[in-house]
Design a protein around this motif. Structure first.
Motif, PDB file in Angstrom:
ATOM      1  N   GLY A 150       0.824  -1.201   0.000  1.00  0.00           N
ATOM      2  CA  GLY A 150       0.000   0.000   0.000  1.00  0.00           C
ATOM      3  C   GLY A 150       0.855   1.246   0.000  1.00  0.00           C
ATOM      4  O   GLY A 150       2.079   1.185   0.078  1.00  0.00           O
ATOM      5  N   THR A 202       0.624   5.775   1.081  1.00  0.00           N
ATOM      6  CA  THR A 202      -0.134   6.910   1.587  1.00  0.00           C
ATOM      7  C   THR A 202      -0.616   7.759   0.423  1.00  0.00           C
ATOM      8  O   THR A 202      -0.132   7.640  -0.701  1.00  0.00           O
ATOM      9  N   ASP A 203      -1.557   8.662   0.701  1.00  0.00           N
ATOM     10  CA  ASP A 203      -2.207   9.387  -0.384  1.00  0.00           C
ATOM     11  C   ASP A 203      -1.332  10.483  -0.993  1.00  0.00           C
ATOM     12  O   ASP A 203      -1.743  11.139  -1.943  1.00  0.00           O
ATOM     13  N   ARG A 223       7.909   0.061   6.096  1.00  0.00           N
ATOM     14  CA  ARG A 223       7.261   1.306   5.675  1.00  0.00           C
ATOM     15  C   ARG A 223       8.368   2.286   5.287  1.00  0.00           C
ATOM     16  O   ARG A 223       9.165   2.702   6.137  1.00  0.00           O
ATOM     17  N   LYS A 262      -5.278   9.665   3.904  1.00  0.00           N
ATOM     18  CA  LYS A 262      -5.929   8.451   3.447  1.00  0.00           C
ATOM     19  C   LYS A 262      -4.994   7.656   2.554  1.00  0.00           C
ATOM     20  O   LYS A 262      -3.982   8.165   2.086  1.00  0.00           O
ATOM     21  N   PRO A 263      -5.320   6.398   2.278  1.00  0.00           N
ATOM     22  CA  PRO A 263      -4.498   5.622   1.351  1.00  0.00           C
ATOM     23  C   PRO A 263      -4.591   6.183  -0.068  1.00  0.00           C
ATOM     24  O   PRO A 263      -5.545   6.871  -0.420  1.00  0.00           O
TER      25      PRO A 263
END
Length: 473
Positions: free
Chosen positions: A76, A78-79, A123, A184-185
């Motif tokens: 994933g 981050t936005d 991360r 948000k993602p």
């Protein structure tokens, strides 16, 4: 002419220590070679995150760490597109250090500025790097048709800024921007996105026939506007060239083929008992249209991304309450657009297909005017979200119109149109100056520096109707 543009250079407190310790010594060329992971991942994952990097067969810079697993090992982001969660068990993930250059896919690529470990994950926050910080020796020589079916638009809401005043390169004025951030993602890529920037609704589209942008506004300040600007296309393709020797860029060029025209349609007005005066706005959609490409001989065996970004600038000066202004025009563009490896500007030939001057109409008690400008910039290279490192070129089309007042119509109704076309390009990671504030918050240890790009005005046309002195002819 050569102009300065903002580029990113990682200025890390720990980078010198990490590099001098000997812990980062060309892991990219000494990676786990048990299997080729460049194509690992589903087609949807590869569209979102890019193809995986080759662990061998490429002359990387010494501090590059090629992490295996490709898009399938991405968990994933981050936005803002700058912090990535990856599988801790992916080949070479454990070799990452602050200061090293992560190369996992064409998009998950940059200098590591922060690193934390989780349950089975790492991360990693990355800062964009220049292409010659990844590739020590090699040559990109890319010739590729762009298929709309493979293109997706990736929004990056964490770097979205609000409506702002255009820069002097867009429309003459001072410039300030307000950052609009979120936590948000990163959303999945889309085909034809629509979103809001402040009170402005923006829609972006891409098909076999056009690259388009629509803008709508209908708010309490009285302005009502609907603008449609599009580049017409046929058999769109790109040519990208880049050479690097011993870490020094030796050549660069980028051109876009198949842009055949530009079309503008607009309808603007002000509400009842409203006097708008003048209004200027710059809208920078935080995202890019992209096509991910696998490693191969034409890409110097790097996974790369073709990216296309937009910027829209508008200015309105409507003549009093209840004023309206509308028009529709089309221009033909013949020939490639961009910068040749020699540095020569590639400019299209311009023709009038549908006269905007003839179509101008409206109603106002005083003269009205408007300027509509759109910039698209294409590039091929590596890097996250809005920061593609590699050869790039852009085109800005600006159209200005003026329309006489109703009070003067019994004598004569003056109408004028101007058209400017600018071509720009370079080889550095570039980003709009309006992102400086938000980037300094996201990447506090990253230094902002100026690089060079070539920029030239290639078209400067105007027309006045009727051609009489009172109208400025």
């Amino acid at each position: 002419m050569r102009t300065r543009l903002l580029t990113l250079v990682a200025s890390l407190l720990l980078a010198v220590t990490a590099c001098s310790s000997g812990s980062i010594t060309g892991q990219g060329s000494r990676s786990d070679t048990r299997r080729d992971t460049t194509s690992t991942g589903t087609p949807q994952q590869q569209q979102a995150f890019g193809y995986g990097a080759r662990p061998t067969g490429v002359d990387y810079q010494p501090d590059v760490v090629v992490v295996g697993g490709g898009a399938a090992a991405v968990r994933g982001a981050t936005d803002d597109g700058l912090t990535w969660t990856i599988d801790a068990h992916a080949p070479n993930a454990g070799r990452l250090r602050v200061g090293s250059v992560l190369l996992m896919t064409s998009i998950v690529a940059g200098r590591v500025v922060a690193l934390t470990d989780g349950a089975g994950t790492r991360r990693v926050t990355i800062a964009p790097v220049q292409l010659n910080e990844v590739l020590r020796n090699g040559r990109i020589d890319l010739h590729r048709a762009i298929d709309p079916a493979t293109a997706r638009f990736q929004l990056v809401p964490g770097l979205q800024i609000g409506p702002s005043t255009p820069t002097k390169d867009d429309l003459p004025s001072s410039f300030r921007a307000q950052a609009v951030t979120a936590t948000k993602p990163l959303p999945p890529p889309s085909i034809s996105p629509s979103f809001t920037i402040g009170e402005w609704k923006v829609g972006l589209s891409y098909s076999t026939k056009k690259i388009g942008a629509t803008v709508e506004h209908n708010s309490t300040d009285g302005l009502k506007a609907a603008v449609d600007m599009s580049f017409k296309t046929k058999n769109l393709s790109i040519d990208g060239a880049y050479g690097v020797s011993n870490g020094r860029t030796t050549s660069s060029g980028f051109r876009i083929n198949g842009i055949t025209g530009f079309e503008l349609g607009f309808s603007v007005g002000v509400g009842v008992k409203k006097d708008l005066g003048s209004k200027k706005v710059a809208l920078l959609p935080s995202g890019r249209l992209s096509v991910t490409l696998p490693p191969g001989p034409e890409t110097a065996y790097l996974p790369i991304t073709f990216a296309l970004k937009y910027k829209i600038s508008l200015s309105f000066a409507l003549g009093g309450a209840n004023a309206t202004l509308n028009g529709l025009g089309e221009y033909g563009l013949a020939g490639p657009i961009g910068i040749a490896p020699s540095g020569d500007v590639l400019a299209p030939k311009v023709s009038v297909v549908r006269s905007l001057t003839d179509s101008l109409a409206g109603l106002s008690l005083a003269p009205s005017g408007a300027v509509f400008a759109v910039n698209i910039k294409g590039s091929v290279g590596v890097g996250p979200s809005l920061f593609n490192a590699g050869p790039n070129a852009g085109v800005t089309v600006a159209v200005g119109v003026t329309y006489g007042s109703a009070l003067g119509a019994p004598l004569t109704l003056c109408k004028s149109v101007f058209l400017n076309v600018d071509i720009s390009g370079g080889a550095s990671v570039e980003f709009d100056s309006s992102l400086v504030g938000v980037l300094q918050k996201v990447l506090p240890n990253t230094k902002l520096e100026f690089g060079l790009e070539t920029k030239k005005r290639v078209v400067d046309l105007s027309s006045v109707t009727p051609k009489i002195p009172i109208c400025g002819a």
